[in-house]
Design a protein around this motif. Structure first.
Motif, PDB file in Angstrom:
ATOM      1  N   ASP A 197       0.831  -1.205   0.000  1.00  0.00           N
ATOM      2  CA  ASP A 197       0.000   0.000   0.000  1.00  0.00           C
ATOM      3  C   ASP A 197       0.864   1.253   0.000  1.00  0.00           C
ATOM      4  O   ASP A 197       1.861   1.355   0.714  1.00  0.00           O
ATOM      5  N   GLY A 198       0.469   2.219  -0.820  1.00  0.00           N
ATOM      6  CA  GLY A 198       1.165   3.502  -0.821  1.00  0.00           C
ATOM      7  C   GLY A 198       2.114   3.697  -1.983  1.00  0.00           C
ATOM      8  O   GLY A 198       2.496   4.819  -2.287  1.00  0.00           O
ATOM      9  N   THR A 199       2.524   2.616  -2.649  1.00  0.00           N
ATOM     10  CA  THR A 199       3.460   2.792  -3.765  1.00  0.00           C
ATOM     11  C   THR A 199       2.735   3.043  -5.079  1.00  0.00           C
ATOM     12  O   THR A 199       3.321   3.559  -6.016  1.00  0.00           O
ATOM     13  N   GLY A 200       1.471   2.664  -5.169  1.00  0.00           N
ATOM     14  CA  GLY A 200       0.721   2.884  -6.408  1.00  0.00           C
ATOM     15  C   GLY A 200       1.351   2.166  -7.582  1.00  0.00           C
ATOM     16  O   GLY A 200       1.700   0.990  -7.500  1.00  0.00           O
ATOM     17  N   ARG A 201       1.530   2.905  -8.700  1.00  0.00           N
ATOM     18  CA  ARG A 201       2.104   2.314  -9.918  1.00  0.00           C
ATOM     19  C   ARG A 201       3.621   2.363  -9.926  1.00  0.00           C
ATOM     20  O   ARG A 201       4.249   1.834 -10.840  1.00  0.00           O
ATOM     21  N   LEU A 202       4.218   3.013  -8.942  1.00  0.00           N
ATOM     22  CA  LEU A 202       5.672   3.209  -8.983  1.00  0.00           C
ATOM     23  C   LEU A 202       6.431   1.895  -8.904  1.00  0.00           C
ATOM     24  O   LEU A 202       7.378   1.658  -9.663  1.00  0.00           O
ATOM     25  N   GLN A 203       6.031   1.012  -7.994  1.00  0.00           N
ATOM     26  CA  GLN A 203       6.754  -0.253  -7.832  1.00  0.00           C
ATOM     27  C   GLN A 203       6.682  -1.124  -9.083  1.00  0.00           C
ATOM     28  O   GLN A 203       7.726  -1.571  -9.582  1.00  0.00           O
TER      29      GLN A 203
END
Length: 244
Positions: free
Chosen positions: A58-64
Motif C-alpha cells: 500500500d502507498g506505492t501505487g504504480r511506482l513499484q
C-alpha cells in the motif's frame, strides 16, 4: 596467356583457394539459441513483473510495478539481446520482422517462445506466492483494469499509443542502423516505466501479449483479455508501416 600456370591451376586460382573461409554458424546458433533466449528472457521478465504487482504494498501505487518492469526489461535485454535481439514481446517481434530486423523463419518460433516464457514466469510467481492472500487479491498479476464495456475504447487507444512508443524505441534504438544506440536496453526499459506510470490506471499498460497471456492462463482470468492482444499488435503494424 595472362596467368602463369601451376599444372592445371593458375596462380589466381591458387590464391583464391588459399583464402580463409570463415565457418558457417551452426543451425543451433541461428535458430534454436535465439528461441531459448526469448523463452528465458520472457520468463524472467514476466516473473519479475508479476511479483512486483503481487507484492505491491500500500502507498506505492504504480511506482513499484513501473520500476520493476522497466529495470528488469532493460537488464534482460542487455544480457540476452546479442543472442536473440531482446524482444520478449510478440508485438516487438512482429515490428522487427516488418522492418527487416528478424528472419521470417523465426517469427512464429519467437512468438511461441515468448508465450511459453510468459506462462513459465506467471507459473513461478504462483508457486512462489500462491499461499499468500496477495496473490489472490492481485488476481495473479493478470490485467484487471478494465471492468466494464465503457472503458474498452480508452483502454484500447491507450494500449495502442503506449505500445507504439515502446516498439518505436526498440526499432529505432536497437534495430535501425542509423539511430541505434548502446544505451538502447535501458532506453527501452525507461519507456516501459514511463508508459506504466502514465497509463497504468487506464489499461494496466500491458504493451505485451505474452505479459497478459501468462498470468491470465495461470489465474484463469480472461475478462477483456483480447484488448491486450489487439492493442499491441495494431501498434506494431502501425510502427512497421511508419518505419518502412
Amino acid at each position: 596467356m595472362s596467368d602463369l600456370e601451376f599444372g592445371r591451376m593458375s596462380i589466381k586460382e591458387v590464391e583464391t583457394e588459399g583464402k580463409y573461409k570463415p565457418p558457417q554458424p551452426h543451425w543451433y546458433e541461428l535458430y534454436a539459441q535465439p528461441c531459448v533466449a526469448e523463452l528465458l528472457g520472457s520468463a524472467l521478465f514476466i516473473f519479475i513483473g508479476c511479483a512486483s504487482v503481487i507484492e505491491n504494498v500500500d502507498g506505492t501505487g504504480r511506482l513499484q510495478p513501473a520500476l520493476a518492469h522497466g529495470l528488469a526489461l532493460g537488464l534482460i535485454i542487455a544480457i540476452l539481446g546479442n543472442i536473440s535481439g531482446g524482444h520478449f514481446n510478440p508485438a516487438v517481434s512482429l515490428a522487427a520482422w516488418l522492418i527487416g530486423g528478424l528472419n521470417m523463419m523465426l517469427l512464429i518460433p519467437y512468438w511461441i517462445s515468448q508465450l511459453c516464457g510468459g506462462l513459465i514466469g506467471a507459473g513461478l510467481a504462483k508457486v512462489w506466492k500462491s499461499a499468500n492472500d496477495r496473490y489472490i487479491n492481485a488476481t495473479g498479476a493478470a490485467f484487471t483494469s478494465i471492468t466494464d464495456d465503457g472503458q474498452i475504447s480508452s483502454a484500447l487507444v491507450g494500449e495502442i499509443v503506449m505500445t507504439m512508443f515502446l516498439v518505436l524505441a526498440v526499432c529505432m534504438g536497437a534495430i535501425n542502423e542509423k539511430t541505434s544506440s548502446p544505451l538502447a536496453p535501458f532506453c527501452i526499459g525507461f519507456t516501459v516505466t514511463a508508459d506504466i506510470l502514465a497509463g497504468g490506471a487506464v489499461s494496466g499498460a500491458c504493451m505485451n501479449p505474452a505479459r497478459a497471456f501468462g498470468p491470465a492462463l495461470v489465474a484463469n482470468y480472461w475478462d477483456y483479455h483480447w484488448v491486450y492482444w489487439v492493442g499491441p499488435m495494431v501498434a506494431s503494424l502501425l510502427v512497421g508501416a511508419l518505419i518502412r
